[in-house]
Design an enzyme around this catalytic site. Structure first.
Site, PDB file in Angstrom:
ATOM      1  N   GLU A  33       0.844  -1.184   0.000  1.00  0.00           N
ATOM      2  CA  GLU A  33       0.000   0.000   0.000  1.00  0.00           C
ATOM      3  C   GLU A  33       0.882   1.238   0.000  1.00  0.00           C
ATOM      4  O   GLU A  33       2.077   1.164   0.340  1.00  0.00           O
ATOM      5  CB  GLU A  33      -0.923   0.017   1.222  1.00  0.00           C
ATOM      6  CG  GLU A  33      -0.213   0.152   2.551  1.00  0.00           C
ATOM      7  CD  GLU A  33      -1.176   0.133   3.738  1.00  0.00           C
ATOM      8  OE1 GLU A  33      -2.361  -0.163   3.531  1.00  0.00           O
ATOM      9  OE2 GLU A  33      -0.733   0.409   4.860  1.00  0.00           O
ATOM     10  N   HIS A  45       7.698   0.212  12.979  1.00  0.00           N
ATOM     11  CA  HIS A  45       6.234   0.130  12.843  1.00  0.00           C
ATOM     12  C   HIS A  45       5.582  -0.515  14.059  1.00  0.00           C
ATOM     13  O   HIS A  45       4.434  -0.934  13.991  1.00  0.00           O
ATOM     14  CB  HIS A  45       5.838  -0.629  11.569  1.00  0.00           C
ATOM     15  CG  HIS A  45       6.552  -0.143  10.350  1.00  0.00           C
ATOM     16  ND1 HIS A  45       6.303   1.089   9.790  1.00  0.00           N
ATOM     17  CD2 HIS A  45       7.546  -0.708   9.609  1.00  0.00           C
ATOM     18  CE1 HIS A  45       7.098   1.252   8.745  1.00  0.00           C
ATOM     19  NE2 HIS A  45       7.862   0.189   8.616  1.00  0.00           N
ATOM     20  N   ARG A  64      -9.247  -7.719  18.409  1.00  0.00           N
ATOM     21  CA  ARG A  64      -8.714  -8.210  19.680  1.00  0.00           C
ATOM     22  C   ARG A  64      -8.483  -7.029  20.599  1.00  0.00           C
ATOM     23  O   ARG A  64      -8.669  -5.876  20.206  1.00  0.00           O
ATOM     24  CB  ARG A  64      -7.384  -8.926  19.445  1.00  0.00           C
ATOM     25  CG  ARG A  64      -6.391  -8.049  18.682  1.00  0.00           C
ATOM     26  CD  ARG A  64      -5.033  -8.670  18.559  1.00  0.00           C
ATOM     27  NE  ARG A  64      -4.184  -7.990  17.603  1.00  0.00           N
ATOM     28  CZ  ARG A  64      -3.510  -6.875  17.826  1.00  0.00           C
ATOM     29  NH1 ARG A  64      -3.601  -6.291  19.009  1.00  0.00           N
ATOM     30  NH2 ARG A  64      -2.747  -6.338  16.906  1.00  0.00           N
TER      31      ARG A  64
END
Length: 614
Positions: free
Chosen positions: A183, A218, A274
């Protein structure tokens, strides 16, 4: 009614869930690999079940064995935690098929959102197909899982193939799924997310926003709630999009919808089906226990029509066993002591004396501060970290303190490239010049108490040598009739665990603790060096040593002893704590030795290769 919960996870999140279960009177069951047999989460649970596995990391990916463990231990519910199988729809189905309660969203919702590619399609978006020069920079990202694993930034097309291969390997190791996608990469965006909570009766809460922009590789480092500096229009848009995403898949339970925010515009990233690592900041601001609410929802109870009101500001810092100044290299060893001042929350999966191994994420703990204002929360957390007792391997503590006090962060003008810009200055050494002397005086006091300090002739200066990183320090002191003396300072008090020095009329306290040759003086860690260095302990120029214990997962294609290499060229890759670390040639020259093979485990400081400069 749930009476016993098995947590299909380890470390901090397992201990976190167990804490709430204990408060609610619910029995707990832990599962553990052989490497985790004595881990804290296995010790604090009411029962623990060993899981066999080919490797310690793969153990927690064996859903079939975890379900069997739950049945054998008499658990009636399974909480997945985060990471590992927490977003695996097949595992959720296996839990339900076994007649157990699944403390999470329906498998269909996990399936729709756990794959980032399918989640983007659901939100009307799509990843890039064939990448062209005009698309750069791009981000290669794992379709399953999160936590920064399986992610690579690509800035030139020549790097794309290697990035795809590396990301697939890391994603498969961490999540059991090697699917990746590409992306566009936004250089200066902020990572903002919304906590959602939904019951089975149609109520969906959007519990404010969180900012998680400070990241390394990240993976989030510092998180806060609410996200500062957002316009009310954008904040409301983010909450509405999060609710829309949850309703689109008939979501039930706790989840997080993540966005990249740039120029007051939101870009959807993914939905994590989650509980998140950073959930405590939302708990602090809203005065709730998200784990308790997960349990209540799993039992079928409805949420109130509206969520509680937010109060104040909360910030969380992740304490990692790693060295930010050395490319975030993970550290291993014994965590001798971890203690924080009162007033902040500590969530950890380690106890004093526990070993930090090579198999799992290097996060030691999370520290959370809550105050009426953002400035107050930042100040409180920075102060607590600065005063925390952390005896063991190198950590990112100093980086966290400096980050929390950095002007770009305190003014909420940070973005996800914060550490790309500031890491060098944030990791510049700031050694305490009196720490080595305090260490020497503490050791002298310890020796005196054991053997006596009496001399029948005037005492000559004593010498001790210490290393801090790559720096060596030599200090001198004397035993006198009135006690210990040192040039330039007045020794007010000297004991094995506390030294007080007066420097230029100001008294300073130095708390000291020693473990083998490692000495901790306040926040400074020193290594005591032998009085007479070993003259034979030399390495050939160009020797590359393992910066951490780990496994050699790849060697550069065609690389053998005798190969010509360029400075900066990758030679091999080590995997440690679920992350890959690239070892590169320090100079242009010839690879004169390659001492390891793929699959080989290495220890810190082990010789990997030698490059002779041309």
């Amino acid at each position: 009614m749930i009476t016993s919960v098995l947590v299909a996870n380890r470390g901090e999140i397992a201990c976190r869930v167990f804490r709430t279960c204990g408060e609610l009177g619910i029995r707990t069951v832990a599962v553990h690999s052989d490497a985790d047999e004595n881990a804290l989460h296995a010790r604090v649970a009411d029962a623990a079940v060993r899981l066999p596995g080919a490797t310690p990391a793969e153990t927690y990916l064996r859903g079939d064995l975890i379900v069997k463990a739950a049945v054998a231990a008499g658990a009636d519910a399974v909480h997945p935690g985060y990471g590992f199988l927490s977003e695996n729809a097949d595992f959720a189905r296996a839990v339900l098929d076994a007649g157990l309660v699944w403390i999470g969203p329906p498998p269909e919702a996990i399936e729709a959102m756990a794959s980032k590619t399918r989640a983007k399609e659901l939100m009307g978006l799509a990843p890039l197909g064939e990448v062209a020069q005009s698309d750069l920079p791009v981000l290669v990202k794992a379709a399953a899982g999160g936590g920064g694993r399986g992610m690579r930034i690509v800035r030139c097309l020549e790097e794309l193939s290697a990035a795809l291969e590396s990301a697939r390997a890391e994603a498969a190791s961490a999540f059991g799924d090697g699917e990746v996608f590409v992306e566009p990469y936004v250089e200066r965006g902020r990572h903002v997310e919304v906590q959602v909570l939904a019951d089975a009766h149609g109520t969906v809460w959007a519990l404010g926003t969180r900012d998680c922009s400070l990241q390394r590789r990240h993976q989030k480092v510092i998180e806060e709630a609410p996200a500062p500096g957002l316009s009310e229009r954008l904040a409301e848009e983010l909450r509405a999009l999060a609710v829309r995403a949850a309703r689109a898949v008939h979501y039930v339970g706790a989840g997080t919808v993540e966005f990249l925010v740039a120029d007051d515009t939101a870009h959807f990233l993914e939905m994590n089906t989650r509980l998140q690592v950073e959930h405590p900041v939302t708990e602090a601001v809203f005065g709730i226990d998200l784990v308790a609410l997960q349990l209540s929802i799993a039992e079928g109870h409805p949420l109130d029509p509206e969520p509680p009101h937010a109060r104040g500001h909360a910030v969380e810092a992740r304490l990692y066993a790693e060295d930010p100044a050395r490319d975030w290299a993970p550290q291993t060893g014994t965590l001798h002591r971890l203690a924080v001042p009162d007033g902040v929350r500590l969530d950890s999966g380690y106890g004093d004396g526990d070993e930090i191994g090579i198999h799992y994420d290097p996060m030691l703990a999370k520290l959370i501060a809550h105050a009426p204002t953002r400035a107050g929360a930042l100040r409180q957390l920075a102060g607590a970290l600065e005063k925390a007792t952390i005896h063991g391997p190198t950590t990112n503590r100093d980086l966290l303190v400096r980050s929390l006090r950095h002007e770009e962060f305190t003014t909420a003008s940070m973005d996800t490239a914060f550490y790309d810009r500031h890491l060098t200055t944030l990791t510049e050494p700031a050694p305490d010049p009196h720490a080595p002397l305090a260490a020497a005086l503490a050791e002298a006091a310890r020796s005196t108490s054991r053997f006596g300090g009496w001399r029948n002739v005037p005492s000559q200066p004593q010498t001790r040598r210490y290393a801090r990183g790559d720096e060596e320090h030599e200090v001198h002191y004397r035993h006198t009739r009135t006690g210990l003396e040192a040039d330039g300072v007045r020794v007010v008090h000297a004991a094995a665990d506390l030294v007080v020095l007066e420097v230029d009329g100001v008294q300073r306290r130095f708390e000291a603790a020693r473990y083998g040759d490692q000495v901790h003086v306040n926040t400074t860690t020193l290594t005591q060096l032998p009085r007479f260095p070993d003259p034979t302990a030399q390495l050939a120029p160009g020797s590359l040593l393992a910066p951490m214990p780990g496994t050699v997962v790849r060697i550069a294609e065609g690389l053998t002893a005798g190969s010509a290499v360029a400075a900066g060229a990758p030679l091999l890759w080590l995997e440690a704590m679920k992350m890959e670390h690239k070892i590169t040639a320090p100079v242009t020259g010839t690879l004169s030795a390659l001492d390891v093979a793929t699959g080989q485990q290495v220890t810190v400081g082990q010789l990997l290769a030698v490059v002779e400069e041309t």
